[in-house]
Design a protein around this motif. Sequence first.
Motif, PDB file in Angstrom:
ATOM      1  N   VAL A 263      37.473  44.478  40.228  1.00  0.00           N
ATOM      2  CA  VAL A 263      36.109  44.135  39.795  1.00  0.00           C
ATOM      3  C   VAL A 263      35.334  45.404  39.444  1.00  0.00           C
ATOM      4  CG1 VAL A 263      33.911  43.166  40.577  1.00  0.00           C
ATOM      5  CG2 VAL A 263      36.052  41.926  41.007  1.00  0.00           C
ATOM      6  N   GLU A 264      35.509  46.444  40.257  1.00  0.00           N
ATOM      7  CA  GLU A 264      34.843  47.729  39.958  1.00  0.00           C
ATOM      8  C   GLU A 264      35.279  48.279  38.608  1.00  0.00           C
ATOM      9  OE1 GLU A 264      35.306  50.734  43.062  1.00  0.00           O
ATOM     10  OE2 GLU A 264      34.575  49.207  44.458  1.00  0.00           O
ATOM     11  N   LEU A 265      36.569  48.103  38.284  1.00  0.00           N
ATOM     12  CA  LEU A 265      37.090  48.618  37.005  1.00  0.00           C
ATOM     13  C   LEU A 265      36.579  47.815  35.812  1.00  0.00           C
ATOM     14  CD1 LEU A 265      40.807  49.489  37.906  1.00  0.00           C
ATOM     15  CD2 LEU A 265      39.021  51.082  37.190  1.00  0.00           C
ATOM     16  N   GLY A 266      36.157  46.565  36.056  1.00  0.00           N
ATOM     17  CA  GLY A 266      35.572  45.813  34.938  1.00  0.00           C
ATOM     18  C   GLY A 266      36.084  44.400  34.734  1.00  0.00           C
ATOM     19  N   ALA A 267      36.815  43.849  35.700  1.00  0.00           N
ATOM     20  CA  ALA A 267      37.216  42.442  35.575  1.00  0.00           C
ATOM     21  C   ALA A 267      35.955  41.575  35.529  1.00  0.00           C
ATOM     22  CB  ALA A 267      38.095  42.024  36.746  1.00  0.00           C
ATOM     23  N   ASP A 268      35.993  40.501  34.735  1.00  0.00           N
ATOM     24  CA  ASP A 268      34.826  39.630  34.560  1.00  0.00           C
ATOM     25  C   ASP A 268      34.809  38.486  35.571  1.00  0.00           C
ATOM     26  OD1 ASP A 268      33.999  40.646  31.742  1.00  0.00           O
ATOM     27  OD2 ASP A 268      36.113  40.133  31.512  1.00  0.00           O
ATOM     28  N   VAL A 269      35.989  38.119  36.036  1.00  0.00           N
ATOM     29  CA  VAL A 269      36.159  36.894  36.816  1.00  0.00           C
ATOM     30  C   VAL A 269      37.034  37.204  38.027  1.00  0.00           C
ATOM     31  CG1 VAL A 269      36.864  34.458  36.699  1.00  0.00           C
ATOM     32  CG2 VAL A 269      36.183  35.646  34.591  1.00  0.00           C
ATOM     33  N   VAL A 270      36.688  36.594  39.175  1.00  0.00           N
ATOM     34  CA  VAL A 270      37.476  36.752  40.390  1.00  0.00           C
ATOM     35  C   VAL A 270      38.430  35.570  40.512  1.00  0.00           C
ATOM     36  CG1 VAL A 270      37.316  36.774  42.903  1.00  0.00           C
ATOM     37  CG2 VAL A 270      35.648  38.046  41.556  1.00  0.00           C
ATOM     38  N   GLY A 271      39.718  35.843  40.741  1.00  0.00           N
ATOM     39  CA  GLY A 271      40.723  34.787  40.865  1.00  0.00           C
ATOM     40  C   GLY A 271      41.198  34.609  42.292  1.00  0.00           C
ATOM     41  N   GLY A 272      42.193  33.735  42.465  1.00  0.00           N
ATOM     42  CA  GLY A 272      42.773  33.489  43.779  1.00  0.00           C
ATOM     43  C   GLY A 272      43.981  32.599  43.645  1.00  0.00           C
ATOM     44  N   ILE A 273      44.723  32.467  44.744  1.00  0.00           N
ATOM     45  CA  ILE A 273      45.923  31.633  44.738  1.00  0.00           C
ATOM     46  C   ILE A 273      46.165  31.115  46.164  1.00  0.00           C
ATOM     47  CG2 ILE A 273      47.473  33.659  44.993  1.00  0.00           C
ATOM     48  CD1 ILE A 273      49.395  32.123  42.968  1.00  0.00           C
ATOM     49  N   PRO A 274      45.171  30.356  46.707  1.00  0.00           N
ATOM     50  CA  PRO A 274      45.188  30.018  48.137  1.00  0.00           C
ATOM     51  C   PRO A 274      46.441  29.272  48.590  1.00  0.00           C
ATOM     52  CG  PRO A 274      43.530  28.727  46.939  1.00  0.00           C
ATOM     53  CD  PRO A 274      43.982  29.814  46.028  1.00  0.00           C
ATOM     54  N   HIS A 275      47.003  28.409  47.736  1.00  0.00           N
ATOM     55  CA  HIS A 275      48.185  27.629  48.150  1.00  0.00           C
ATOM     56  C   HIS A 275      49.416  28.496  48.312  1.00  0.00           C
ATOM     57  CE1 HIS A 275      48.160  27.870  43.768  1.00  0.00           C
ATOM     58  NE2 HIS A 275      49.482  27.824  43.846  1.00  0.00           N
ATOM     59  N   PHE A 276      49.388  29.722  47.789  1.00  0.00           N
ATOM     60  CA  PHE A 276      50.534  30.624  47.872  1.00  0.00           C
ATOM     61  C   PHE A 276      50.436  31.545  49.087  1.00  0.00           C
ATOM     62  CE2 PHE A 276      52.870  34.518  46.776  1.00  0.00           C
ATOM     63  CZ  PHE A 276      54.085  34.004  46.342  1.00  0.00           C
ATOM     64  N   GLU A 277      49.238  31.660  49.682  1.00  0.00           N
ATOM     65  CA  GLU A 277      49.083  32.521  50.857  1.00  0.00           C
ATOM     66  C   GLU A 277      50.017  32.004  51.959  1.00  0.00           C
ATOM     67  OE1 GLU A 277      47.210  35.215  50.742  1.00  0.00           O
ATOM     68  OE2 GLU A 277      45.720  34.855  49.159  1.00  0.00           O
TER      69      GLU A 277
END
Length: 411
Positions: free
Chosen positions: A168-182
């Motif tokens: 995010v600091e580098l410049g990503a616009d959107v935060v993702g995730g993959i909770p079912h894979f944790e």
Amino acid sequence: MNIVNARLRGREGLFQIALDGSQIAAITAQSAEVSASEGDLDAANNLVVAPFVEPHIHLDATLTAGEPNWNMSGTLFEGIERWAERKALVTHEDTKTRAKKTIDMLVDHGIQHVRTHVDVTDPTLAALKAMLEVREETRHLIDLQIVAFPQEGIESYAGGRALMEQAVELGADVVGGIPHFENTRDQGVSSIKFLMDLAERTGCLVDVHCDETDDPQSRFLEVLAEEARVRGMGARVTASHTVAMGSYDNAYCSKLFRLLKMSGINFVSCPTESIHLQGRFDSYPKRRGLTRVAEIDHAGMNVCFGQDSIVDPWYPLGNGNILRILEAGLHICHMLGYEDLKRSLDLITDNSARTLHLGERYGLEVGRPANLLILSAPDDYEMIRTQGHALVSVRHGEVLMRRTPASVQRG
Ligand code: FE2
């Protein structure tokens, strides 16, 4: 520049659209068909729409199928093995070259807005750095949103939280995730709380790969929706895939839908990818492995279609044509009823723009950007039935792409 003899979705008659540099200056009704002046574009009684949107693709993996080995079974798991082999060969330039080639394919099919997921479970964040350069270098072609996507998990990957923050600091616009894979349910829940905190703190949008499994016990969507509801962030949050919803029983779904509606979150379905990868543990009958697209749509919630992959270890086909995804999706989701057909382009235009939170940067209205498409048919139904195309793509008031339709001679 003017576009004449245009049909508009949801309106009767013909229209002229005047472009003033990079803005739409006027939209006026025509009393009759007119001949186009030099420099104008003739829509020839066909639809003019805002550009198509690709709301879910993985540009860091595209155009790698068969390198070095093909996925012979077609399964998600063999795809992960094949990708591990290809990942060892990835370089900064290789990522950029493939992403740009894919963007050209999208542009050739009338797409001007793209959301790409980029794997950030890599201590060097190499793919992210390449894609940030691509975002700048392709601004004349598309508006690109980059999702910091933790392919191998936030909690179950070493340093996962720090890599998300760094992305995010580098410049990503959107935060993702993959909770079912944790690794555990608890990690899945805490990953969602972490990523929602990160988005709230930084002003990023959210797009989570959520419950991309046929396991009916995978229920992270309710966690994401509740977090969005409590924080009042629903319009900024997207749940991608949610294919487990296709395996939930109706009693649970009826409770879930109440929460989903209150939350106001958006949904993306990738019908060709999901019909290919899901249902792999079934014999017969086999599940379709898709989320409840028609039910979400008919309940008044926002849902759209994406391509997910183009020629990568998980999905060997694809050519950038989102209309192909729309046609397949309408079939797979039981949406060939006329009510659905006659507004089907919503699923690759307005609904997708809402998912990407484009606001006034999108739409065929006076004062908005001079970005639009001339299509090959007069309405949504005929676009699907004839397997139509975007014939002209205009961006910032200039022609970006022209397509000559195939012609057939008899005898
Ligand atoms: Fe995906």
